[in-house]
Write a protein that holds these residues in place. Structure first.
Motif, short mmCIF file in Angstrom:
data_model
loop_
_atom_site.label_atom_id
_atom_site.label_comp_id
_atom_site.label_asym_id
_atom_site.label_seq_id
_atom_site.Cartn_x
_atom_site.Cartn_y
_atom_site.Cartn_z
N PHE A 32 0.86 -1.04 -0.11
CA PHE A 32 -0.12 0.05 -0.02
C PHE A 32 1.19 1.25 0.03
CE2 PHE A 32 -2.42 3.23 2.13
CZ PHE A 32 -3.67 3.23 1.32
N SER A 34 0.22 5.70 -0.13
CA SER A 34 -0.38 6.78 -0.20
C SER A 34 0.22 8.05 -0.89
CB SER A 34 -0.99 7.32 1.48
OG SER A 34 -1.52 6.45 1.96
N GLU A 36 -0.70 12.41 -2.07
CA GLU A 36 -1.51 13.49 -1.78
C GLU A 36 -1.91 13.87 -3.46
OE1 GLU A 36 -0.18 16.76 0.12
OE2 GLU A 36 0.16 15.66 2.09
N GLU A 37 -3.07 14.32 -3.46
CA GLU A 37 -3.60 14.82 -4.76
C GLU A 37 -2.73 15.90 -5.47
OE1 GLU A 37 -7.47 17.12 -6.73
OE2 GLU A 37 -7.42 16.26 -4.64
N ASN A 97 -11.26 10.49 -1.46
CA ASN A 97 -10.12 9.90 -1.58
C ASN A 97 -10.15 8.54 -2.50
OD1 ASN A 97 -9.00 11.74 0.21
ND2 ASN A 97 -9.76 10.63 1.92
N THR A 99 -8.91 5.50 -4.90
CA THR A 99 -7.66 4.46 -4.79
C THR A 99 -7.63 3.67 -6.27
OG1 THR A 99 -9.43 2.73 -4.16
CG2 THR A 99 -8.20 3.95 -2.43
N THR A 115 -1.30 -1.39 -4.05
CA THR A 115 -2.60 -0.48 -3.85
C THR A 115 -2.19 0.91 -3.84
OG1 THR A 115 -3.84 -2.40 -3.35
CG2 THR A 115 -4.61 -0.12 -2.78
N ALA A 116 -2.46 1.92 -4.49
CA ALA A 116 -2.13 3.23 -4.29
C ALA A 116 -3.53 3.88 -3.78
CB ALA A 116 -1.90 3.86 -5.46
N LYS A 117 -3.52 4.66 -2.96
CA LYS A 117 -4.76 5.73 -2.35
C LYS A 117 -4.19 7.20 -2.60
CE LYS A 117 -7.79 6.50 1.29
NZ LYS A 117 -7.97 6.11 2.91
N GLU A 118 -5.31 7.88 -3.18
CA GLU A 118 -5.02 9.27 -3.10
C GLU A 118 -5.73 10.17 -1.84
OE1 GLU A 118 -7.16 12.88 -5.77
OE2 GLU A 118 -8.14 10.89 -5.40
N ILE A 119 -4.89 10.99 -1.47
CA ILE A 119 -5.32 11.59 -0.48
C ILE A 119 -5.85 13.12 -0.97
CG2 ILE A 119 -4.74 12.94 2.05
CD1 ILE A 119 -4.51 9.89 1.75
#
Length: 347
Positions: A32, A34, A36-37, A97, A99, A115-119
Motif C-alpha cells: 500500500f 498513499s 496526496e492529490e 479519496n 484508490t 494498492t495506491a490511495k489518493e489523499i
C-alpha cells in the motif's frame, strides 16, 4: 559402501538444486502507498532472488484513473536488483479519496499487487474550513400543543457525519429546540432536514416572543432566531351607564372568550355596542361570547338613572318633576286646614 553413500548424496543435492531452480522468483513490493492529490510518492520493487532476469509489467486495475505509476515496465536482475516506481495523483474536482490497484506481473516470476490511495486535497481543505450551516427562520405558535420546524443544511458534503449541537443563547426561555442533529453525506442538503422547535408555555402578555439559538459543529457556528406567535388578545370593554363587566383584559385564544354585563341595582343592561360589536355573538345578552383573533374594543351600555344624594338609591331623572304635583297638593291641604279651622275668641 562409501561410494554408494556418496552417489546417493550427490543425487539428492542434484534433485534439490533442480527443484529450486525450477521454482519462479517472486516480485516484492509494498502492499500500500498513499499519495496526496497533485503530488507523487515513491515505492521500490525487487525480487526475492535473482536466478535470471525478470521483465515486469504493470497493469491498471479497477479504481481511480487519476492515480498512475511510472515506469510501467522494467527489468529486474542481479545487475539491476530493484526499481523505484513513481506513483502520481492528478488533480480532480471531487473531494473523495480515490484508490487504484496495480498488478505487477512477469512471465517467469510470481506477480503481486500494489494498492495506491489518493489523499484528496479538497477533502483536507473541507475538513479545515468551517462549513456554512444554513437555517430557515423559525415561527411557532405559543402553547404546549404547538410545534414547528426549521430546515438545516450544509453548504457542502461533509467528509464524515457531523453532529450539530443546538443551544438557546438568548430570548424567551419558553421557546425550546431539539438539542442535537446529525448531518452526513446522505442528508447534508436535504429539504426535509428538520429541526423541531416548540413554544411550551402560555404567558400573560400579548407580545410575540423571540429566542436566539446557536448551532455549533466541529469548527463552526451559526445562529438563527425563532418567533413565537402569541395566542392572547386584549379585550377592552368600555362601560356606558351604571354597571360592571367581566371578561375584559388579556384573554387566551385557546379558551372561550366569555363576557358578562352586571347592571347596578335599579339599572338595566341595554346592549353590547362599540367598534367591534360585530365580534359579539349576542349583543343583547348579559352573558355572551366574543369571536375574535385580534384585540377587540366593545361597549357595555346600561340605563342611567338619577341619584340626587349619591346614596346608591337611584330614581328616574324626571323624578323631581313627577314629585312636584304631590308637593303642591300636600301644601294646599295644609293651607286649607289652616284657614278653615274655627277662630278662637280673644280674651
Amino acid at each position: 559402501m562409501n561410494l554408494r553413500y556418496r552417489l546417493s548424496a550427490i543425487l539428492a543435492l542434484a534433485i534439490c538444486w533442480t527443484t529450486t531452480a525450477l521454482s519462479a522468483p517472486t516480485i516484492v513490493v509494498e502492499d500500500f502507498v498513499s499519495v496526496e492529490e497533485n503530488g507523487t510518492a515513491s515505492v521500490t520493487v525487487s525480487l526475492d532472488r535473482y536466478d535470471t532476469a525478470v521483465a515486469v509489467t504493470l497493469l491498471d486495475g479497477a479504481g481511480d484513473a487519476d492515480l498512475t505509476v511510472w515506469p510501467n515496465s522494467f527489468t529486474l536482475s542481479s545487475g539491476n536488483p530493484s526499481q523505484v516506481l513513481t506513483v502520481s495523483a492528478a488533480s480532480d474536482a471531487d473531494s473523495q479519496n480515490g484508490t487504484q490497484t496495480f498488478r505487477l506481473s512477469a512471465d517467469n516470476a510470481t506477480g503481486t499487487v500494489l494498492t495506491a490511495k489518493e489523499i484528496d486535497n479538497d477533502a483536507i481543505q473541507q475538513a479545515i474550513l468551517p462549513l456554512l450551516v444554513i437555517v430557515t427562520p423559525g415561527v411557532v405558535g405559543e402553547g404546549m400543543s404547538n410545534s414547528s420546524t426549521v430546515n438545516v443544511t450544509l453548504s457542502n458534503d461533509p467528509i464524515t457525519p457531523i453532529t450539530l449541537t443546538i443551544t438557546r443563547t438568548s430570548g424567551d426561555a419558553d421557546i425550546t429546540a431539539q438539542s442535537t442533529m446529525v448531518l452526513n453525506a446522505a442528508n447534508w442538503n436535504a429539504s426535509t432536514n428538520y429541526l423541531e422547535i416548540t413554544a411550551a408555555e402560555d404567558d400573560s402578555d400579548i407580545e410575540n416572543d423571540t429566542a436566539e439559538f446557536t448551532i455549533t459543529g466541529a469548527d463552526y457556528a451559526q445562529t438563527f432566531s425563532v418567533t413565537a406567535i402569541d395566542d392572547d388578545i386584549l379585550v377592552t370593554i368600555n362601560v356606558v351607564g351604571h354597571g360592571t363587566v367581566h371578561g375584559d383584559g388579556i384573554q387566551d385564544l385557546e379558551d372561550p372568550l366569555t363576557i358578562t354585563a352586571v347592571p347596578h341595582i335599579g339599572e338595566s343592561f341595554i346592549e353590547w355596542a362599540g367598534p367591534d360589536a360585530d365580534k359579539v355573538d349576542d349583543t343583547g345578552s348579559l352573558v355572551t361570547l366574543v369571536v375574535a383573533v385580534d384585540d377587540v374594543t366593545i361597549e357595555a351600555r346600561f340605563t342611567e338613572k338619577y341619584d340626587p344624594d349619591d346614596d346608591g338609591c337611584a330614581m328616574n331623572s324626571g323624578g323631581m318633576i313627577n314629585l312636584l304635583p304631590n308637593l303642591l297638593l300636600i301644601g294646599g291641604l295644609l293651607l286649607f286646614r289652616r284657614f278653615m279651622q274655627p277662630k278662637q275668641a280673644c280674651d
